[in-house]
Design an enzyme around this catalytic site. Structure first.
Site, PDB file in Angstrom:
ATOM      1  N   PRO A   2       0.818  -1.224   0.000  1.00  0.00           N
ATOM      2  CA  PRO A   2       0.000   0.000   0.000  1.00  0.00           C
ATOM      3  C   PRO A   2       0.852   1.275   0.000  1.00  0.00           C
ATOM      4  O   PRO A   2       1.767   1.410   0.805  1.00  0.00           O
ATOM      5  CB  PRO A   2      -0.799  -0.095   1.302  1.00  0.00           C
ATOM      6  CG  PRO A   2      -0.508  -1.416   1.899  1.00  0.00           C
ATOM      7  CD  PRO A   2       0.666  -2.017   1.210  1.00  0.00           C
ATOM      8  N   GLU A   3       0.560   2.164  -0.940  1.00  0.00           N
ATOM      9  CA  GLU A   3       1.168   3.503  -0.972  1.00  0.00           C
ATOM     10  C   GLU A   3       0.027   4.500  -0.830  1.00  0.00           C
ATOM     11  O   GLU A   3      -1.091   4.101  -0.503  1.00  0.00           O
ATOM     12  CB  GLU A   3       1.962   3.673  -2.267  1.00  0.00           C
ATOM     13  CG  GLU A   3       3.074   2.624  -2.396  1.00  0.00           C
ATOM     14  CD  GLU A   3       3.895   2.757  -3.681  1.00  0.00           C
ATOM     15  OE1 GLU A   3       4.032   3.876  -4.201  1.00  0.00           O
ATOM     16  OE2 GLU A   3       4.389   1.725  -4.170  1.00  0.00           O
ATOM     17  N   LYS A  60       1.572   7.417   4.930  1.00  0.00           N
ATOM     18  CA  LYS A  60       0.991   6.077   4.863  1.00  0.00           C
ATOM     19  C   LYS A  60       0.306   5.679   6.173  1.00  0.00           C
ATOM     20  O   LYS A  60      -0.083   4.529   6.341  1.00  0.00           O
ATOM     21  CB  LYS A  60       2.071   5.049   4.508  1.00  0.00           C
ATOM     22  CG  LYS A  60       2.687   5.248   3.130  1.00  0.00           C
ATOM     23  CD  LYS A  60       3.572   4.056   2.807  1.00  0.00           C
ATOM     24  CE  LYS A  60       4.478   4.315   1.632  1.00  0.00           C
ATOM     25  NZ  LYS A  60       5.394   3.182   1.419  1.00  0.00           N
ATOM     26  N   ARG A 113       0.766 -10.767   5.842  1.00  0.00           N
ATOM     27  CA  ARG A 113       2.182 -10.872   6.193  1.00  0.00           C
ATOM     28  C   ARG A 113       2.546 -10.286   7.552  1.00  0.00           C
ATOM     29  O   ARG A 113       3.680 -10.381   7.997  1.00  0.00           O
ATOM     30  CB  ARG A 113       3.039 -10.254   5.074  1.00  0.00           C
ATOM     31  CG  ARG A 113       2.811 -11.032   3.783  1.00  0.00           C
ATOM     32  CD  ARG A 113       3.921 -10.942   2.803  1.00  0.00           C
ATOM     33  NE  ARG A 113       5.250 -11.077   3.351  1.00  0.00           N
ATOM     34  CZ  ARG A 113       6.346 -10.694   2.712  1.00  0.00           C
ATOM     35  NH1 ARG A 113       6.256 -10.161   1.523  1.00  0.00           N
ATOM     36  NH2 ARG A 113       7.529 -10.853   3.255  1.00  0.00           N
ATOM     37  N   ARG A 264      15.568  -1.977  -4.530  1.00  0.00           N
ATOM     38  CA  ARG A 264      14.240  -2.143  -5.130  1.00  0.00           C
ATOM     39  C   ARG A 264      14.353  -2.144  -6.644  1.00  0.00           C
ATOM     40  O   ARG A 264      15.168  -1.418  -7.215  1.00  0.00           O
ATOM     41  CB  ARG A 264      13.308  -0.981  -4.711  1.00  0.00           C
ATOM     42  CG  ARG A 264      13.187  -0.782  -3.210  1.00  0.00           C
ATOM     43  CD  ARG A 264      12.564  -1.960  -2.492  1.00  0.00           C
ATOM     44  NE  ARG A 264      11.218  -2.231  -2.963  1.00  0.00           N
ATOM     45  CZ  ARG A 264      10.116  -1.649  -2.479  1.00  0.00           C
ATOM     46  NH1 ARG A 264      10.209  -0.756  -1.515  1.00  0.00           N
ATOM     47  NH2 ARG A 264       8.934  -1.969  -2.963  1.00  0.00           N
TER      48      ARG A 264
END
Ligand code: ZN
Length: 277
Positions: A2-3, A60, A113, A264
Site C-alpha cells: 500500500p502507498e 501512509k 504478512r 528495489r
C-alpha cells in the site's frame, strides 16, 4: 504494497463505515508486534465503548480520533487492508484485529504478512508525537510544492528514485508510484536527486508526474471497498511498474527495462528515460 492511493482508499472507506459509530467490542491483534508493545488487555481498554470521531491520513498512516481524546494509528505495512463485514457474515482470512460497531457491522484489519501496525493510545496527540509519525514529510498529494520538492532533492546525495521514496522527504510515495512518476517525467531513476533539483524544467515535470501517478492510482480504486494490490494479481493499469520486458506504452520503441536501486526494482524505458550522462 500500500502507498498513498491505497492508504487513502482504505482511510476514506473506514471513515464512511465508522465515523459516528461506537466501538462495542474489540478483538485485539494476536501479539504485541502489531501493537507496538501494548498488551491485548490495554489495547481493548483504550478503544472499547468509544465513538469514532474522525479518520485522517498522514503519509501512509491512518489516524483515528475517538471519544475521550483516545487515538488509534494504523499502518498497513506490506499487505494490510481494512474490510467491513456485515452482521453474521464470515470474517476475511488473515483478519488480525476486529472492531464491532454499534450498527452490528464489524471492521476487520486484514494482513497476511503481519507487517501492519495498530497503535492504540489514550491521548490522540501521542500518535502525532511518536517518532515514526512525527518524521513523516509533506504529503505527496496535498502538501508537496515544486519548491518543497526541489529543496528535498537538493539536500541528498542519493538517486532521485530513492529520494522520492523516503517518507521523511515525500510522504506516501513508494516503489510503484515512484516508478510511474519518473516514467511520466521522462527521468532515469538513477539520476542524482541534486541534478533534478538544479533543473527547473525536470523538477516541474517530476512534480506533475508524482501528482498524476497518484491521481491515476486513486482513480483505479474509485468505488472499491477493499483495494486489491497489483502484487496480488489485480490487472495492471500502469505504464512502467511491473511491465519489464513489455513495449513502452509511450514511445513504442523500447522494451521496459529493470534496474535495482536501493534494493528495489526500478522499471524504466531506456528511450524515454535516458541514463544520466
Ligand atoms: Zn519509452
Amino acid at each position: 504494497v500500500p502507498e498513498l492511493p491505497e492508504v487513502e482508499t482504505n482511510a476514506s472507506n473506514l471513515a464512511r463505515w465508522a465515523v459516528g459509530r461506537r466501538v462495542v467490542a474489540v478483538e485485539p491483534p494476536p501479539g504485541v508486534r502489531e501493537t507496538g508493545g501494548v498488551s491485548r488487555r490495554a489495547f481493548v481498554a483504550r478503544l472499547r465503548g468509544r465513538r469514532i470521531l474522525a479518520v485522517r491520513r498522514r503519509g501512509k498512516w491512518i489516524l483515528v480520533a475517538l471519544e475521550g481524546r483516545a487515538g488509534l494509528g494504523l499502518h498497513l505495512g506490506m499487505t494490510g487492508k481494512i474490510a467491513c463485514v456485515a452482521p453474521g457474515a464470515e470474517l476475511p482470512r488473515f483478519s488480525r484485529a476486529v472492531f464491532e460497531l454499534d450498527d452490528g457491522r464489524r471492521v476487520a484489519f486484514v494482513d497476511s504478512r503481519r507487517f501492519g501496525r495498530l497503535l492504540a493510545v489514550p491521548r490522540f496527540a501521542e500518535l502525532e508525537s511518536r517518532k515514526e509519525i512525527r518524521q513523516v514529510g509533506p504529503d505527496a498529494l496535498s502538501e508537496l510544492t515544486v519548491a518543497g520538492l526541489g529543496a528535498a532533492l537538493a539536500g541528498t546525495k542519493r538517486s532521485v528514485k530513492e529520494a522520492i521514496m523516503d517518507q521523511r522527504l515525500v510522504a506516501g510515495v513508494g516503489n510503484l508510484y515512484a516508478t510511474e512518476a519518473l516514467w511520466r517525467a521522462r527521468i532515469h531513476p538513477a539520476t542524482p536527486a541534486r541534478r533534478v533539483a538544479a533543473d527547473a524544467r525536470r523538477l516541474r515535470a517530476l512534480h506533475v508526474g508524482i501528482l498524476a501517478a497518484l491521481r491515476q492510482g486513486l482513480a483505479v480504486y474509485q468505488g472499491v471497498d477493499v483495494p486489491e494490490y497489483l502484487e496480488e494479481g489485480a490487472p495492471n493499469p500502469f505504464f512502467a511498474y511491473d511491465r519489464v520486458g513489455l513495449r513502452c506504452r509511450r514511445c513504442r520503441l523500447s522494451l521496459v527495462a529493470a534496474l535495482v536501486i536501493g534494493g528495489r526494482t526500478s522499471a524504466y524505458c531506456p528511450t524515454c528515460q535516458p541514463a544520466p550522462g
